[in-house]
Design a protein around this motif. Structure first.
Motif, PDB file in Angstrom:
ATOM      1  N   UNK A 115      -9.121  85.511 -33.535  1.00 24.18           N
ATOM      2  CA  UNK A 115     -10.261  86.305 -34.004  1.00 24.18           C
ATOM      3  C   UNK A 115     -11.521  85.440 -33.978  1.00 24.18           C
ATOM      4  N   UNK A 116     -12.664  86.089 -34.192  1.00 23.18           N
ATOM      5  CA  UNK A 116     -13.931  85.372 -33.977  1.00 23.18           C
ATOM      6  C   UNK A 116     -14.114  84.204 -34.942  1.00 23.18           C
ATOM      7  N   UNK A 117     -13.641  84.338 -36.188  1.00 23.79           N
ATOM      8  CA  UNK A 117     -13.767  83.216 -37.138  1.00 23.79           C
ATOM      9  C   UNK A 117     -12.965  82.016 -36.672  1.00 23.79           C
ATOM     10  N   UNK A 118     -11.728  82.282 -36.318  1.00 21.37           N
ATOM     11  CA  UNK A 118     -10.828  81.185 -35.934  1.00 21.37           C
ATOM     12  C   UNK A 118     -11.312  80.551 -34.628  1.00 21.37           C
ATOM     13  N   UNK A 119     -11.796  81.398 -33.719  1.00 14.63           N
ATOM     14  CA  UNK A 119     -12.303  80.878 -32.439  1.00 14.63           C
ATOM     15  C   UNK A 119     -13.492  79.951 -32.685  1.00 14.63           C
ATOM     16  N   UNK A 120     -14.350  80.355 -33.643  1.00 16.72           N
ATOM     17  CA  UNK A 120     -15.542  79.536 -33.920  1.00 16.72           C
ATOM     18  C   UNK A 120     -15.143  78.158 -34.448  1.00 16.72           C
ATOM     19  N   UNK A 121     -14.133  78.109 -35.300  1.00 14.41           N
ATOM     20  CA  UNK A 121     -13.758  76.820 -35.905  1.00 14.41           C
ATOM     21  C   UNK A 121     -12.889  75.982 -34.951  1.00 14.41           C
ATOM     22  N   UNK A 122     -11.944  76.624 -34.296  1.00 14.45           N
ATOM     23  CA  UNK A 122     -10.926  75.851 -33.562  1.00 14.45           C
ATOM     24  C   UNK A 122     -10.898  76.078 -32.050  1.00 14.45           C
ATOM     25  N   UNK A 123     -11.676  77.065 -31.573  1.00 13.30           N
ATOM     26  CA  UNK A 123     -11.578  77.450 -30.165  1.00 13.30           C
ATOM     27  C   UNK A 123     -11.727  76.286 -29.190  1.00 13.30           C
ATOM     28  N   UNK A 124     -12.779  75.473 -29.429  1.00 14.13           N
ATOM     29  CA  UNK A 124     -13.062  74.407 -28.471  1.00 14.13           C
ATOM     30  C   UNK A 124     -11.937  73.368 -28.421  1.00 14.13           C
ATOM     31  N   UNK A 125     -11.507  72.965 -29.609  1.00 15.79           N
ATOM     32  CA  UNK A 125     -10.448  71.952 -29.707  1.00 15.79           C
ATOM     33  C   UNK A 125      -9.167  72.419 -29.008  1.00 15.79           C
ATOM     34  N   UNK A 126      -8.815  73.668 -29.245  1.00 14.73           N
ATOM     35  CA  UNK A 126      -7.579  74.206 -28.674  1.00 14.73           C
ATOM     36  C   UNK A 126      -7.712  74.325 -27.148  1.00 14.73           C
ATOM     37  N   UNK A 127      -8.876  74.815 -26.721  1.00 13.18           N
ATOM     38  CA  UNK A 127      -9.084  74.944 -25.272  1.00 13.18           C
ATOM     39  C   UNK A 127      -8.963  73.567 -24.591  1.00 13.18           C
ATOM     40  N   UNK A 128      -9.634  72.568 -25.190  1.00 11.18           N
ATOM     41  CA  UNK A 128      -9.600  71.230 -24.578  1.00 11.18           C
ATOM     42  C   UNK A 128      -8.182  70.675 -24.520  1.00 11.18           C
ATOM     43  N   UNK A 129      -7.444  70.911 -25.604  1.00 11.56           N
ATOM     44  CA  UNK A 129      -6.075  70.397 -25.646  1.00 11.56           C
ATOM     45  C   UNK A 129      -5.204  71.047 -24.553  1.00 11.56           C
ATOM     46  N   UNK A 130      -5.359  72.355 -24.383  1.00 12.46           N
ATOM     47  CA  UNK A 130      -4.544  73.056 -23.369  1.00 12.46           C
ATOM     48  C   UNK A 130      -5.022  72.730 -21.952  1.00 12.46           C
ATOM     49  N   UNK A 131      -6.345  72.728 -21.754  1.00 13.24           N
ATOM     50  CA  UNK A 131      -6.861  72.431 -20.408  1.00 13.24           C
ATOM     51  C   UNK A 131      -6.559  70.986 -20.025  1.00 13.24           C
ATOM     52  N   UNK A 132      -6.529  70.126 -21.043  1.00 15.45           N
ATOM     53  CA  UNK A 132      -6.194  68.716 -20.796  1.00 15.45           C
ATOM     54  C   UNK A 132      -4.824  68.558 -20.158  1.00 15.45           C
TER      55      UNK A 132
END
Ligand SMILES: NC(=O)c1ccc[n+]([C@@H]2O[C@H](COP(=O)([O-])OP(=O)(O)OC[C@H]3O[C@@H](n4cnc5c(N)ncnc54)[C@H](O)[C@@H]3O)[C@@H](O)[C@H]2O)c1
Ligand SMILES: [Zn+2]
Length: 363
Positions: A43-60
């Protein structure tokens, strides 16, 4: 790291408890998923707090990642948001060899899980619950659903994930109200199954002193045991509905706006326990202890002003109920629950026991 296996006939999967596992999601996912395409439903709240970190970890780790964020809150568990989600998943190239990660609270778990269960007859799913309620309850057991205007969870499925990852760190950013909301379900587990947990919570001064690293796996264990015994929700699993008959009705009565789920369940647990004690169906003194526990976590216990007739009507419409009455969960004493069929005649009696002080008016 601590791992608990959920073993249901023909299928088993791990619940992995580890502080910080969210930030290492890429390498963890590598262990269980050989494909390329990942859709992260959140959801938008969770994406705002954690979205970038999670994306980087998976794309990494070389995955292709699409984050699909829906508006926060129960209103997103709807057919219209589900349709939006199906379309977004297809636009993101989701296929049967993709992975859907439901990353968020119970709303995201139920909605993302139902989309995973049904899109192209099933896409592999990982649950990463980020609220206390989702970590101890909704991410475990395989129930996924959306709501209809006439009631909660009316369209759903049983769909087990490949894995559940529980990171206690996610609770650090959770609003206090939602932490307490989850504590409502913790109290439920203690009340139906675990006197020791009940006494442990009674000794706590408030949520600050609860050791979540111990309590969360403990609650998951209780839920898992009950679910494994009764995967399709016919008998034992009904015990998990303690407080929910009235709780769901209250949520609906107030259009999901007045109470969080855990708060409504807290009222449901207390009101039924107080009444069943009066009826002689529960050991005397149980309701007082339950109230003491709920007060500690600032959870409500008394019924607000409602039209009792309407509440009873909503309960009668509930999919879990039958023509003649309801199967409701009552406490024998703290830590022990049982199922009792209450005829609708008696149900009225329960409400009339309370109506003097609480009812605004009939009809
Ligand atoms: N499937 C099941 O077995 C089951 C069991 C119990 C409840 N549920 C469902 O779960 C839903 C309620 O779940 P919920 O209480 O988690 O509500 P929720 O998903 O709405 O989350 C509560 C709020 O917390 C925010 N949030 C989530 N994680 C956060 C974090 N780490 N930091 C900051 N904010 C965060 C969300 O954006 C939201 O605003 C209900 O729809 C209920 O029906 C399902
Ligand atoms: Zn619940």
């Amino acid at each position: 790291m601590f791992k608990m296996m959920v073993e249901i006939p023909g299928y088993s999967y791990p619940i992995i408890f580890e502080r910080g596992i969210g930030s290492r999601l890429g390498s963890e996912t590598k262990k269980i998923f050989r494909g390329q395409n990942i859709a992260l439903v959140t959801d938008e709240n969770v994406a705002r707090i954690y979205g970038r970190e999670i994306r980087e970890s998976l794309e990494g780790q070389g995955f292709t990642v699409n984050i699909i964020a829906v508006p926060p809150g129960e209103k997103s568990k709807s057919l219209s948001v589900l349709e939006y989600l199906y379309n977004s998943l297809l636009d993101a190239g989701t296929r049967r060899d993709s992975l859907i990660i439901a990353f968020g609270g119970g709303v995201v778990g139920d909605l993302g899980g139902f989309a995973a269960a049904t899109l192209m007859r099933g896409i592999p799913l990982v649950q990463i619950p980020t609220t206390l309620l989702a970590q101890i309850d909704s991410s475990i057991g395989g129930k996924v659903a959306v709501d209809l205007p006439r009631g909660k969870n009316l369209v759903g499925a049983f769909y087990q994930p490949k894995a559940v990852y529980i990171d206690f760190n996610f609770l650090n950013t959770l609003e206090k109200r939602f932490l307490r909301d989850g504590l409502g379900e913790v109290v439920k587990y203690a009340a139906i199954r675990d006197r020791k947990l009940f006494d442990y919570l009674l000794d706590c001064s408030g949520e600050e002193c609860v050791d979540f690293e111990k309590v969360i796996p403990h609650c998951c264990f209780i839920k898992k045991e009950i679910v494994v015994e009764d995967e399709k929700d016919r008998g034992e699993r009904m015990l998990l509905n303690f407080g929910h008959t009235l709780g769901h009705a209250l949520e609906k009565y107030f259009h999901y706006e007045k109470f969080t789920h855990g708060e409504a369940v807290a009222v449901g647990m207390y009101v039924f326990t107080e009444s069943s004690e009066l009826m002689g169906w529960t050991k005397k003194g149980t309701a007082v202890l339950l109230k003491r526990l709920l007060d500690k976590f600032f959870l409500p216990s008394s019924l607000p002003i409602v039209k009792v007739d309407r509440i009873v009507e909503i309960i009668k419409e509930d999919k879990k109920n039958f023509d003649t009455g309801i199967n409701t969960v009552l406490l024998e004493e703290p830590g022990k629950a049982y199922i009792k069929n209450i005829s609708f005649q008696n149900l009225d009696l329960i409400y009339s026991l309370l109506s003097g002080q609480l009812v605004e008016g009939k009809g």
